[in-house]
Motif scaffolding. Structure first.
Motif, PDB file in Angstrom:
ATOM      1  N   LYS A 228     -21.895 -23.021  10.225  1.00 35.41           N
ATOM      2  CA  LYS A 228     -23.069 -22.194  10.472  1.00 35.41           C
ATOM      3  C   LYS A 228     -22.715 -20.733  10.235  1.00 35.41           C
ATOM      4  O   LYS A 228     -21.734 -20.230  10.764  1.00 35.41           O
ATOM      5  N   VAL A 229     -23.531 -20.083   9.446  1.00 36.09           N
ATOM      6  CA  VAL A 229     -23.290 -18.671   9.163  1.00 36.09           C
ATOM      7  C   VAL A 229     -23.675 -17.836  10.360  1.00 36.09           C
ATOM      8  O   VAL A 229     -24.741 -18.025  10.951  1.00 36.09           O
ATOM      9  N   LYS A 230     -22.818 -16.891  10.733  1.00 31.37           N
ATOM     10  CA  LYS A 230     -23.026 -16.092  11.929  1.00 31.37           C
ATOM     11  C   LYS A 230     -23.139 -14.614  11.594  1.00 31.37           C
ATOM     12  O   LYS A 230     -22.612 -14.137  10.599  1.00 31.37           O
ATOM     13  N   LYS A 231     -23.822 -13.913  12.470  1.00 33.13           N
ATOM     14  CA  LYS A 231     -23.900 -12.472  12.352  1.00 33.13           C
ATOM     15  C   LYS A 231     -22.540 -11.870  12.717  1.00 33.13           C
ATOM     16  O   LYS A 231     -21.835 -12.370  13.583  1.00 33.13           O
ATOM     17  N   PHE A 232     -22.152 -10.797  12.022  1.00 28.67           N
ATOM     18  CA  PHE A 232     -20.897 -10.128  12.324  1.00 28.67           C
ATOM     19  C   PHE A 232     -21.095  -9.138  13.470  1.00 28.67           C
ATOM     20  O   PHE A 232     -22.128  -8.500  13.574  1.00 28.67           O
ATOM     21  N   LEU A 233     -20.087  -9.011  14.301  1.00 31.98           N
ATOM     22  CA  LEU A 233     -20.081  -8.021  15.365  1.00 31.98           C
ATOM     23  C   LEU A 233     -19.440  -6.746  14.829  1.00 31.98           C
ATOM     24  O   LEU A 233     -18.388  -6.789  14.192  1.00 31.98           O
ATOM     25  N   ALA A 234     -20.076  -5.588  15.047  1.00 30.91           N
ATOM     26  CA  ALA A 234     -19.587  -4.324  14.500  1.00 30.91           C
ATOM     27  C   ALA A 234     -19.134  -3.390  15.607  1.00 30.91           C
ATOM     28  O   ALA A 234     -19.743  -3.307  16.674  1.00 30.91           O
ATOM     29  N   GLU A 235     -18.042  -2.681  15.366  1.00 27.83           N
ATOM     30  CA  GLU A 235     -17.553  -1.659  16.278  1.00 27.83           C
ATOM     31  C   GLU A 235     -16.740  -0.658  15.482  1.00 27.83           C
ATOM     32  O   GLU A 235     -16.425  -0.882  14.309  1.00 27.83           O
ATOM     33  N   GLY A 236     -16.406   0.465  16.093  1.00 23.19           N
ATOM     34  CA  GLY A 236     -15.568   1.427  15.405  1.00 23.19           C
ATOM     35  C   GLY A 236     -15.999   2.854  15.637  1.00 23.19           C
ATOM     36  O   GLY A 236     -16.749   3.163  16.565  1.00 23.19           O
TER      37      GLY A 236
END
Length: 405
Positions: A228-236
């Protein structure tokens, strides 16, 4: 060159690009094709930033060197007799010949043209038959040098003598990823690709997982069927570094039948995830839990980019009896496939924006936060940003990774 009445050099052109992501428009196609814009990017971004040159292990001993071309500048990265890593011009001070090529070991840098010779710190030591040259002083003809500093086994260079130190420029990256012990990893394979697309197209592609379900369909079906394709979690920290994170299957790095060990000492979260990191403008660092893969991208004109991809495993993993077999059968083939997939789509993007009718688009608010931030990074550097605060607070987007069909 104008866009809807505004020049590409006008800040008004980018007002919508720099606005809230749910209202923002993408960069105009012209900035991916203009020679003048490209040259300004080189001047304001690449000539002012820390760029990855090589890994320390490529020059482990005094006298070891590698010859590199970085943004049009021929350089020699070497370790001098005292063990200090240096970055010197590869152009002889006599008539400009390239001093060395490839990689090797030497005690002196001897020009193949007229045998002018330089120490490993760049001083001119010998200039045959120059006795009759008036006011000729060898000390005036040392090789130009630029800054070289290291982190985690990476050798970085910087053309800007006034740039802040490397570790300061890295922000929170050294602390965040110290558990990976990257300084103890060794290069096991390298790939080089040149593709017909602007460097920004490659970076933008790396900053989102929105394309995974389509561009990497063959990779998913071949190596992760049913995933299942998942949304990426972003930080930085915008304009410094960004981390996009997904589970290991969507990271496309860890085989389902993995046989090589994970790095010891990782957190439970890091062991379950693959991190896709950019340290602006030049290092793309992919961190699955078992190794590192990183990309150097070298702009070679507004519509060409050269990518060098390195794969590094921990020394303890490389020493395993089954390492070479498993790496060649299970670990390298997926990497080669999805690099080819990314290369292909980047070239399609460049061809698509090459026409006169190409226009600006919109960002996907839930999938392209870091793409939107990268657009602002480019504009701010090329045109300047008087409103930019002196320092940026770390951003940690408060969203969980979501499963999507």
């Amino acid at each position: 060159m104008t866009i809807e009445g505004n020049s590409i050099w006008s800040k008004a052109t980018y007002k919508d690009t720099k606005g809230p992501i749910d209202q923002a428009t993408t960069l105009p196609p012209e900035v991916y094709k203009s020679q003048e814009w490209y040259e300004k990017e080189i001047e304001t971004i690449f000539m002012k930033s820390w760029l990855v040159a090589t890994r320390e292990e490529e020059i482990p001993n005094p006298g070891d060197y590698v010859r590199l071309d970085i943004i049009g500048e021929p350089l020699i990265i070497l370790r001098d007799q005292a063990g200090t890593i240096r970055a010197l011009s590869a152009s002889c001070r006599h008539r400009g010949s390239e001093l060395v090529s490839g990689k090797g070991n030497c005690r002196l840098l001897v020009c193949p043209y007229h045998a002018w010779s330089y120490s490993l710190t760049g001083e001119l030591k010998a200039a045959p038959s120059m006795e009759d040259a008036k006011d000729f002083d060898k000390s005036d003809y040392s090789l130009p040098s630029i800054r070289a500093e290291t982190w985690a086994g990476f050798v970085f260079i910087n053309f800007d003598k006034d740039a802040k130190p490397l570790l300061e420029s890295l922000g929170g990256l050294p602390k965040r990823f110290e558990s990976y012990k990257m300084e103890n990893m060794k290069v096991t394979k390298k790939w080089e690709n040149t593709f017909k697309a602007n460097w920004k197209v490659w970076v933008e592609n790396s900053r989102e997982g929105y394309h995974v379900r389509t561009v990497h369909r063959e990779s998913l079906d071949t190596y992760y069927p049913g995933a299942k394709v998942k949304k990426f979690l972003a930080e930085g920290v915008p304009s410094v570094y960004e981390i996009n994170t997904s589970d290991n299957e969507n990271g496309l790095y860890v085989p389902r039948d993995a046989t090589l060990p994970f790095v010891e000492g990782l957190s439970e979260q890091d062991a379950a995830c693959t991190h896709f990191v950019v340290h602006y403008p030049h290092l793309l660092l992919n961190l699955p839990p078992d190794r590192i893969t990183f990309h150097q991208y070298f702009p070679e004109g507004p519509e060409w980019t050269r990518i060098v991809t390195w794969c590094c495993f921990p020394e303890s993993t490389i020493e395993l009896e089954n390492f070479e077999r498993d790496a060649e059968e299970k670990y390298y083939p997926p990497m080669e496939l999805f690099i080819a997939e990314d290369k292909g789509i980047c070239e399609l993007v460049q061809r698509g924006i090459g026409g006169r009718m190409a226009e600006r688009g919109r960002f996907c608010p839930t999938e392209e936060k870091t793409v939107h931030e990268f657009a602002s990074y480019v504009v701010d550097h090329v045109l300047g940003d008087e409103d930019k605060p002196a320092s940026a607070d770390e951003r940690n987007i408060s969203e969980k990774m979501e499963f999507q069909s």
